[in-house]
Design an enzyme around this catalytic site. Structure first.
Site, mmCIF file in Angstrom:
data_model
loop_
_atom_site.group_PDB
_atom_site.id
_atom_site.type_symbol
_atom_site.label_atom_id
_atom_site.label_comp_id
_atom_site.label_asym_id
_atom_site.label_seq_id
_atom_site.Cartn_x
_atom_site.Cartn_y
_atom_site.Cartn_z
ATOM 1 N N HIS A 234 7.993 27.429 39.959
ATOM 2 C CA HIS A 234 6.644 26.938 39.650
ATOM 3 C C HIS A 234 5.963 26.636 40.988
ATOM 4 O O HIS A 234 5.769 27.537 41.797
ATOM 5 C CB HIS A 234 6.771 25.735 38.705
ATOM 6 C CG HIS A 234 5.496 25.275 38.068
ATOM 7 N ND1 HIS A 234 4.321 25.998 38.092
ATOM 8 C CD2 HIS A 234 5.189 24.134 37.368
ATOM 9 C CE1 HIS A 234 3.373 25.330 37.443
ATOM 10 N NE2 HIS A 234 3.878 24.190 37.001
ATOM 11 N N HIS A 275 2.536 37.184 37.759
ATOM 12 C CA HIS A 275 2.223 35.892 37.128
ATOM 13 C C HIS A 275 2.578 35.981 35.652
ATOM 14 O O HIS A 275 2.470 37.058 35.050
ATOM 15 C CB HIS A 275 0.726 35.565 37.286
ATOM 16 C CG HIS A 275 0.377 34.160 36.926
ATOM 17 N ND1 HIS A 275 0.164 33.753 35.638
ATOM 18 C CD2 HIS A 275 0.221 33.054 37.703
ATOM 19 C CE1 HIS A 275 -0.122 32.462 35.628
ATOM 20 N NE2 HIS A 275 -0.094 32.008 36.871
ATOM 21 N N ASP A 330 -0.466 31.971 45.168
ATOM 22 C CA ASP A 330 0.364 31.615 46.326
ATOM 23 C C ASP A 330 0.401 32.693 47.403
ATOM 24 O O ASP A 330 0.914 32.444 48.508
ATOM 25 C CB ASP A 330 1.815 31.375 45.873
ATOM 26 C CG ASP A 330 1.931 30.237 44.883
ATOM 27 O OD1 ASP A 330 1.160 29.271 45.017
ATOM 28 O OD2 ASP A 330 2.790 30.316 43.988
HETATM 29 C C1 MLT Z 1 -0.657 28.482 38.114
HETATM 30 O O1 MLT Z 1 -1.457 27.734 38.664
HETATM 31 O O2 MLT Z 1 -0.657 29.713 38.294
HETATM 32 C C2 MLT Z 1 0.311 27.861 37.215
HETATM 33 O O3 MLT Z 1 0.381 26.524 37.149
HETATM 34 C C3 MLT Z 1 1.464 28.654 36.792
HETATM 35 C C4 MLT Z 1 1.207 29.050 35.371
HETATM 36 O O4 MLT Z 1 0.058 29.161 34.956
HETATM 37 O O5 MLT Z 1 2.196 29.242 34.663
#
Ligand code: MLT
Length: 395
Positions: A234, A275, A330
């Site tokens: 995460h 993702h 990220d």
């Molecule tokens: C994100 O910001 O991408 C998340 O918290 C991860 C997700 O959406 O599962």
């Protein structure tokens, strides 16, 4: 069995649950309604209907206001909200800093953040979800700056100046040695907005809301959220991402393409791509690439990140099993933080948490005080089927 939710009628089935759904980490299950944000697989996250890209360069406080009020503030409302947050940030933080100074440096910065949240709760909670949520948002800069300074050994806490603004004061209190503070402020204002919320189903948000559903206070609930965020699958992925970009060691696109191919052949991860929900480039990544062009276009790691954006996507797309070959939030954030003076990637998840605390807190306030005609969402309890079976056995 079917589950019902937010369709036109409360009884309208959303989908059929089968055995295949079990043990999938709740993939595809709607857990509840969320008013702060929505994640579209193709266009990414929007906050209260505004695409995140339209909000990325607004005052961070305006976006916090949006989370809590579900509308953007006008000028007067924004000034008033900023003054309110500044007043809430004006607290005696000496106990907090003494507490932080007692923590072992062997602990990860996320461990420090979680401990600090519990300390803030023990010393400042009011038992009113909205009050506690806004106090927490306002006081997080002091906590996170303390985590940076004390754990990194940068020196004594720098006295807070809440009138500077939430992110500006944070940068001031961090006092990052050797950093270009103007660049860092520009980056962190946008970073804060981009990371604030991502629907209700991500692990940290889900965990925090689940804990709050047992009527735990905001501080404990957010500590649980941050524990969720701290995992490498995460929030801690952003730390691993910069380490990956650093390990690439070249800006040459052809060499980078080869490296991606080699890693895939060796079943190694390509950090920053893919993702769980998105099926296109994450708009939060798009904004950060743009910001990088403005802030650090010549930085070699940024060049590497740009080449990965092109070549990793090209290679990942060749594999039809990869549902999303595109950069996520990220992919480049660590590169920009590094170029702005925050070079220790161990701290990146704390910055993610710093921002996400606002979104999750707003979602908790909705779940506790606003939904179901003010009754609040029921305590989370997932064993529906087992209960049915028990009932059958008892009858
Ligand atoms: C994100 O910001 O991408 C998340 O918290 C991860 C997700 O959406 O599962």
């Amino acid at each position: 069995m079917t589950t019902s939710g937010t369709g036109n009628s409360a009884d309208e089935p959303l989908f059929t649950i089968t055995r295949k759904h079990l043990n999938t980490g709740l993939r595809g299950f709607p857990v509840g309604t969320v008013r702060t944000s929505r994640v579209d697989p193709h266009t990414g996250v929007s906050y209260v209907g505004y695409p995140v890209g339209d909000l990325a360069f607004l005052d961070p406080e305006a976006v916090v206001y949006l989370m809590f009020h579900k509308e953007l503030p006008n000028e007067a409302q924004l000034a008033d909200f900023k003054a309110q947050l500044a007043a809430r940030a004006d607290f005696d933080a000496s106990g907090l800093h003494a507490f932080l100074s007692s923590l072992p440096r062997t602990g990860h910065p996320m461990d420090w953040l979680i401990s600090g949240l519990m300390y803030l709760g023990m010393t400042g909670k009011t038992e009113d979800y909205t009050e506690d949520a806004l106090n927490l948002v306002a006081r997080t800069p002091e906590l996170v700056a303390g985590v940076f300074r004390q754990r990194s050994g940068w020196g004594d806490p720098i006295p807070s100046k809440p009138e500077l603004g939430l992110v500006e004061n944070f940068v001031h209190m961090m006092g990052v040695p050797g950093a270009d503070e103007t660049r860092l402020r520009r980056l962190l204002r946008t970073f804060y907005v981009l990371h604030m919320d991502h629907g209700g189903g991500n692990l940290s948000t889900f965990s925090g809301k689940a804990v709050a559903s047992g009527l735990a206070d905001i501080y404990s609930s957010l500590a649980a959220s941050m524990a969720g965020l701290s995992g490498p699958r995460h929030g801690r992925a952003n730390q691993n991402c910069l380490n990956f970009v650093r390990s690439v060691g070249t800006t040459d696109p052809d060499e980078i393409e080869q490296l991606v191919r080699d890693r895939l052949a060796n079943k190694q991860l390509i950090f920053g791509f893919g993702h769980a929900v998105l099926r296109a480039e994450d708009p939060r990544a798009t904004i950060q690439y743009l910001l990088g062009q403005q802030l650090c276009a010549d930085d070699p790691l940024f060049q590497t990140a740009l080449a990965l954006r092109e070549r990793a996507v090209k290679v990942l797309k060749e594999n039809p099993k990869i549902a999303n070959p595109y950069p996520n939030v990220d992919a480049v954030s660590g590169t920009l933080l590094n170029a702005s003076g925050l070079t220790d990637s161990d701290y990146y998840t704390v910055l993610f948490g710093f921002s996400r605390i606002a979104g999750i807190s707003a979602q908790i306030v909705d779940e506790r005080l606003n939904f179901r005609g003010g009754k609040g969402v029921a305590i989370y309890r997932c064993s529906f089927k087992a209960e049915q079976q028990d009932a059958r056995r008892l009858s």
